[in-house]
Every structure is written in structure tokens, then in C-alpha cells.
Design an enzyme around this catalytic site. Structure first.
Site, mmCIF file in Angstrom:
data_model
loop_
_atom_site.group_PDB
_atom_site.id
_atom_site.type_symbol
_atom_site.label_atom_id
_atom_site.label_comp_id
_atom_site.label_asym_id
_atom_site.label_seq_id
_atom_site.Cartn_x
_atom_site.Cartn_y
_atom_site.Cartn_z
ATOM 1 N N PRO A 91 -18.058 -25.147 -10.799
ATOM 2 C CG PRO A 91 -19.778 -24.880 -9.273
ATOM 3 C CD PRO A 91 -19.097 -25.911 -10.110
ATOM 4 C CG ASN A 92 -17.701 -19.768 -8.646
ATOM 5 O OD1 ASN A 92 -18.022 -18.801 -9.335
ATOM 6 N ND2 ASN A 92 -18.528 -20.341 -7.807
ATOM 7 N NE ARG B 16 -13.245 -19.269 -6.276
ATOM 8 C CZ ARG B 16 -13.784 -20.478 -6.078
ATOM 9 N NH1 ARG B 16 -13.489 -21.486 -6.878
ATOM 10 N NH2 ARG B 16 -14.646 -20.666 -5.103
ATOM 11 C CE1 TYR C 49 -10.526 -22.552 -3.739
ATOM 12 C CE2 TYR C 49 -11.316 -20.286 -3.553
ATOM 13 C CZ TYR C 49 -11.482 -21.635 -3.321
ATOM 14 O OH TYR C 49 -12.586 -22.092 -2.652
ATOM 15 C CG ASN D 103 -12.120 -28.691 -7.585
ATOM 16 O OD1 ASN D 103 -13.144 -28.691 -6.880
ATOM 17 N ND2 ASN D 103 -11.122 -27.841 -7.403
ATOM 18 C CB ALA E 121 -19.834 -24.661 -4.196
ATOM 19 C CG HIS F 104 -19.221 -28.448 -0.089
ATOM 20 N ND1 HIS F 104 -18.153 -29.203 0.358
ATOM 21 C CD2 HIS F 104 -18.671 -27.337 -0.689
ATOM 22 C CE1 HIS F 104 -17.011 -28.562 0.078
ATOM 23 N NE2 HIS F 104 -17.304 -27.428 -0.564
ATOM 24 C CG ASP G 84 -27.384 -40.237 -7.505
ATOM 25 O OD1 ASP G 84 -26.734 -40.694 -6.537
ATOM 26 O OD2 ASP G 84 -28.594 -39.948 -7.436
ATOM 27 C CD GLU H 11 -14.459 -34.825 -3.844
ATOM 28 O OE1 GLU H 11 -15.382 -35.590 -4.171
ATOM 29 O OE2 GLU H 11 -14.437 -34.201 -2.769
ATOM 30 C CG HIS I 28 -11.761 -30.323 -2.785
ATOM 31 N ND1 HIS I 28 -12.790 -29.752 -3.491
ATOM 32 C CD2 HIS I 28 -12.165 -31.554 -2.421
ATOM 33 C CE1 HIS I 28 -13.796 -30.600 -3.528
ATOM 34 N NE2 HIS I 28 -13.449 -31.706 -2.908
ATOM 35 C CB ILE I 29 -7.357 -25.565 -5.133
ATOM 36 C CG1 ILE I 29 -7.571 -25.973 -6.595
ATOM 37 C CG2 ILE I 29 -6.192 -24.587 -4.977
ATOM 38 C CD1 ILE I 29 -8.099 -24.853 -7.486
ATOM 39 C CB SER I 30 -8.764 -24.516 -0.410
ATOM 40 O OG SER I 30 -10.081 -25.059 -0.491
ATOM 41 N NE ARG J 33 -11.695 -22.311 2.243
ATOM 42 C CZ ARG J 33 -12.186 -22.068 1.018
ATOM 43 N NH1 ARG J 33 -12.027 -22.962 0.044
ATOM 44 N NH2 ARG J 33 -12.811 -20.936 0.758
ATOM 45 N NE ARG K 76 -15.411 -22.925 1.795
ATOM 46 C CZ ARG K 76 -15.920 -22.348 0.710
ATOM 47 N NH1 ARG K 76 -16.103 -23.030 -0.394
ATOM 48 N NH2 ARG K 76 -16.240 -21.066 0.717
HETATM 49 C C1 DQA Z 1 -12.859 -26.069 -3.891
HETATM 50 C C2 DQA Z 1 -13.415 -25.978 -2.466
HETATM 51 C C3 DQA Z 1 -14.916 -25.715 -2.484
HETATM 52 O O1 DQA Z 1 -15.420 -25.629 -1.159
HETATM 53 C C4 DQA Z 1 -15.203 -24.411 -3.190
HETATM 54 O O2 DQA Z 1 -16.602 -24.192 -3.261
HETATM 55 C C5 DQA Z 1 -14.571 -24.328 -4.541
HETATM 56 C C6 DQA Z 1 -13.209 -24.835 -4.708
HETATM 57 C C7 DQA Z 1 -11.319 -26.207 -3.895
HETATM 58 O O3 DQA Z 1 -10.793 -26.538 -4.954
HETATM 59 O O4 DQA Z 1 -10.663 -25.971 -2.879
HETATM 60 O O5 DQA Z 1 -15.121 -23.770 -5.472
HETATM 61 O O6 DQA Z 1 -13.392 -27.214 -4.510
#
Ligand code: DQA
Length: 151
Positions: free
Chosen positions: A9-10, A17, A22, A74, A77, A80, A87, A98, A100-102, A107, A111
Site C-alpha cells: 500500500p501507498n 507521498r 521516500y 516491500n 505498512a 508491521h 503466512d 524484504e 524498505h526504502i526508508s 523512524r 515501524r
Molecule cells: C516502507 C516503510 C513502512 O513503514 C511504510 O508504511 C511504507 C514504506 C518503506 O519502504 O520504507 O509504506 O515500507
């Protein structure tokens, strides 16, 4: 190799965003980078993005049947708290990394926990979009190591 890159998502809102976290590049730019790298490495890659937990689970399950040899994910959210995505990943035995960009560990507290990390073979955080490319390399490395062990 046949790779699958899943974004939760997102992540389709990259470039819109929080740019301080990001970056300014959009989702299309990201998929372009991924495709370009796959071509260079002689891999095939599909990029899948969804804002829906069930759709992500469906795509992970589909990868069991479609010849996918490695997954970069990725989960956004969902990382978490989605035991359902965890599963789904657990039943797929190809190399999974896995990303994560950030730097999630630097943070907010919520997270810091990844429920999906324990069922993946590696995790890359805080490397920006480049993290996806590093994750693709890691997937290949893990696949090569496993092959070596088998042979
Ligand atoms: C994320 C980090 C997550 O906490 C956040 O909800 C995201 C992006 C990252 O790529 O840093 O949507 O997965």
C-alpha cells in the site's frame, strides 16, 4: 531468473507521498529501474503493486504456480502487522528479500517491528529505491548458494 517484485500500500504514491522520506521519483520510475536491471542481468521480472492485503496474498500464492524463482517484497505498512501476508510468504520457498526504502529502524517505534522479516531470507532498509536493486542481487545470490548446496 523469473523474479517477482511486490509493492504494498501507498507505494504507488511514490513521488507524491512524503518526499523527504521516500524521494521524488515516482512508482513508474521505480519499475523502470527494476526492469532495466532485470534486462541487464538476463532476468525476467514482474512488478506488482496493490493497496489491498488480499490481492497481495493472492499474488504471493499465484507465485507458487507460475514458475517464480525469487521474490522482492516491500509490504509497506503491512510489514508491521500483517500475519496473513507473513503466512502467505512462509509457504513459498523461493528466495525472498524484504526491502524498505526508508530506514524503518530509525523512524517511529511501530515501524521497528517487521512480522514478515522472519519468513524472508534477507532484508534491506534505508537505501532508497536502490534497495530494490540490491534486493534483486541478494535474491540471485541466495538462489546461487542454494543451487551450489544441491549440486
Ligand atoms: C516502507 C516503510 C513502512 O513503514 C511504510 O508504511 C511504507 C514504506 C518503506 O519502504 O520504507 O509504506 O515500507
Amino acid at each position: 531468473m523469473k523474479l517477482l517484485v511486490i509493492n504494498g500500500p501507498n507505494l504507488n504514491f511514490l513521488g507524491i507521498r512524503d518526499k523527504a522520506v521516500y524521494g521524488k521519483e515516482d512508482y513508474q520510475y521505480l519499475t523502470g529501474m527494476i526492469q532495466e536491471k532485470a534486462e541487464k542481468d538476463g532476468d525476467r521480472v514482474e512488478c506488482f503493486q496493490s493497496n489491498h492485503e488480499g490481492a497481495i496474498i493472492d499474488r504471493i500464492q499465484e507465485s507458487y504456480f507460475d514458475g517464480t524463482e525469487g521474490i522482492v517484497i516491500n509490504p509497506g505498512a503491512f510489514t508491521h502487522y500483517s500475519y496473513a501476508i507473513r503466512d502467505a510468504l512462509e509457504s513459498i520457498h523461493v528466495p525472498k528479500v524484504e526491502v524498505h526504502i526508508s530506514d524503518v529502524n530509525a523512524r517511529e517505534e511501530f515501524r521497528h517491528l517487521s512480522v514478515t522479516k522472519p519468513v524472508c531470507d534477507g532484508q534491506i532498509v534505508g537505501q532508497g529505491l536502490k534497495g530494490y536493486l540490491l534486493a534483486m542481487d541478494l535474491v540471485r545470490e541466495i538462489a546461487a548458494e542454494r543451487k551450489e548446496k544441491r549440486d
